[in-house]
Design a protein around this motif. Structure first.
Motif, PDB file in Angstrom:
ATOM      1  N   VAL A   1       0.851  -1.192   0.000  1.00 19.13           N
ATOM      2  CA  VAL A   1       0.000   0.000   0.000  1.00 19.13           C
ATOM      3  C   VAL A   1       0.881   1.234   0.000  1.00 19.13           C
ATOM      4  N   LYS A   2       0.650   2.130  -0.953  1.00 17.83           N
ATOM      5  CA  LYS A   2       1.429   3.372  -1.012  1.00 17.83           C
ATOM      6  C   LYS A   2       0.476   4.550  -1.138  1.00 17.83           C
ATOM      7  N   ARG A   3       0.672   5.553  -0.278  1.00 20.44           N
ATOM      8  CA  ARG A   3      -0.119   6.782  -0.347  1.00 20.44           C
ATOM      9  C   ARG A   3       0.793   7.917  -0.819  1.00 20.44           C
ATOM     10  N   ARG A   4       0.404   8.558  -1.890  1.00 22.96           N
ATOM     11  CA  ARG A   4       1.255   9.581  -2.508  1.00 22.96           C
ATOM     12  C   ARG A   4       0.982  10.976  -1.922  1.00 22.96           C
ATOM     13  N   ARG A   5       1.792  11.898  -2.400  1.00 23.85           N
ATOM     14  CA  ARG A   5       1.673  13.318  -2.092  1.00 23.85           C
ATOM     15  C   ARG A   5       1.819  13.617  -0.610  1.00 23.85           C
ATOM     16  N   LYS A   6       0.750  14.088   0.035  1.00 20.55           N
ATOM     17  CA  LYS A   6       0.862  14.629   1.393  1.00 20.55           C
ATOM     18  C   LYS A   6       1.428  13.629   2.391  1.00 20.55           C
ATOM     19  N   HIS A   7       0.909  12.425   2.384  1.00 20.93           N
ATOM     20  CA  HIS A   7       1.324  11.447   3.387  1.00 20.93           C
ATOM     21  C   HIS A   7       2.621  10.741   2.996  1.00 20.93           C
ATOM     22  N   SER A   8       2.738  10.426   1.728  1.00 19.89           N
ATOM     23  CA  SER A   8       3.946   9.781   1.204  1.00 19.89           C
ATOM     24  C   SER A   8       4.396   8.600   2.071  1.00 19.89           C
ATOM     25  N   SER A   9       3.459   7.719   2.375  1.00 22.96           N
ATOM     26  CA  SER A   9       3.793   6.550   3.209  1.00 22.96           C
ATOM     27  C   SER A   9       3.629   5.284   2.394  1.00 22.96           C
ATOM     28  N   GLN A  10       4.326   4.264   2.776  1.00 29.16           N
ATOM     29  CA  GLN A  10       4.178   2.969   2.122  1.00 29.16           C
ATOM     30  C   GLN A  10       4.269   1.856   3.171  1.00 29.16           C
ATOM     31  N   ARG A  11       3.549   0.797   2.887  1.00 34.02           N
ATOM     32  CA  ARG A  11       3.467  -0.280   3.864  1.00 34.02           C
ATOM     33  C   ARG A  11       3.313  -1.608   3.133  1.00 34.02           C
ATOM     34  N   THR A  12       3.969  -2.624   3.655  1.00 35.77           N
ATOM     35  CA  THR A  12       3.860  -3.970   3.081  1.00 35.77           C
ATOM     36  C   THR A  12       3.302  -4.913   4.138  1.00 35.77           C
ATOM     37  N   ARG A  13       2.277  -5.653   3.747  1.00 37.96           N
ATOM     38  CA  ARG A  13       1.672  -6.617   4.673  1.00 37.96           C
ATOM     39  C   ARG A  13       1.586  -7.981   4.003  1.00 37.96           C
ATOM     40  N   GLY A  14       1.848  -9.009   4.788  1.00 35.34           N
ATOM     41  CA  GLY A  14       1.722 -10.370   4.278  1.00 35.34           C
ATOM     42  C   GLY A  14       0.535 -11.079   4.921  1.00 35.34           C
TER      43      GLY A  14
END
Length: 202
Positions: free
Chosen positions: A75-88
């Motif tokens: 999951v990647k959120r662009r622009r303001k948050h600019s966060s990314q997360r990987t879940r299995g």
């Protein structure tokens, strides 16, 4: 002969001897389970259910409880948050071997019906059914001081349905109910016994 059965929201075409993985069932390895939701039977003649084939079933032996392949979710959120997360995630599954396909007589086999791991067992559902049955024709226990709908439901689940029962409580009964309902001292503090005697008399 083959059958199309339904379990865990999915459909499977199976034959005797087939090995398949289904959504986790509440069963141990070595147990035999029976699937009663049969949508179609095939072979020399084809029987299509409407929606199910009456009396038909598939019996299978539980080989093991397993986990499926790991699925990676990125999951990647662009622009303001600019966060990314990987879940299995690994789905819990049950490995089965189909032993028999029954065209009729499923009700008389005595084999346990297959149930999902998330199904509510009969023992867990019993208190709710008991409370529902108790509520029918019971006294309105909410007339007692400090008793609301939630507490009345707890009393019903404990088998208390009438003012006469409460009026006849001994000290031992009061101590037991204090423990069951987790409100130590409330029965005596609110004067339930005297209130119940008056209400039972009326």
């Amino acid at each position: 002969m083959f059958a199309v059965m339904k379990t865990g929201g999915k459909q499977y075409k199976v034959q005797a001897g087939d090995t398949l993985r289904v959504e986790k069932l509440a069963a141990d390895a070595g147990e035999t389970v029976q699937f009663n939701e049969i949508l179609m039977l095939g072979g020399d003649s084809v029987t299509v259910g409407a929606p199910l084939v009456a009396g038909a079933a598939v019996q299978a032996e539980v080989i093991d409880q397993i986990k499926g392949d790991k699925v990676i979710n990125f999951v990647k959120r662009r622009r303001k948050h600019s966060s990314q997360r990987t879940r299995g995630h690994r789905q819990q599954l049950t490995l089965l071997r189909v032993t028999e396909i029954l065209a009729s007589g499923a009700d008389a086999t005595g084999v346990k019906a297959a149930a999902g791991a998330g199904s509510v067992p009969a023992a867990a559902a019993a208190p709710k059914a008991k409370a529902k049955a108790a509520a029918a024709g019971a006294d309105d226990l909410k007339k007692l001081s400090g008793v609301g709908p939630a507490l009345e439901k707890k009393l019903h689940e404990a088998g208390v349905t009438s003012f006469a029962q409460i009026a006849a409580w001994t000290e031992a009964d009061i101590a037991e109910m204090d423990e069951k309902l987790s409100f130590k001292g409330r029965i005596e503090r609110e004067g339930w016994i005297d209130q119940a005697k008056d209400l039972a008399g009326n």
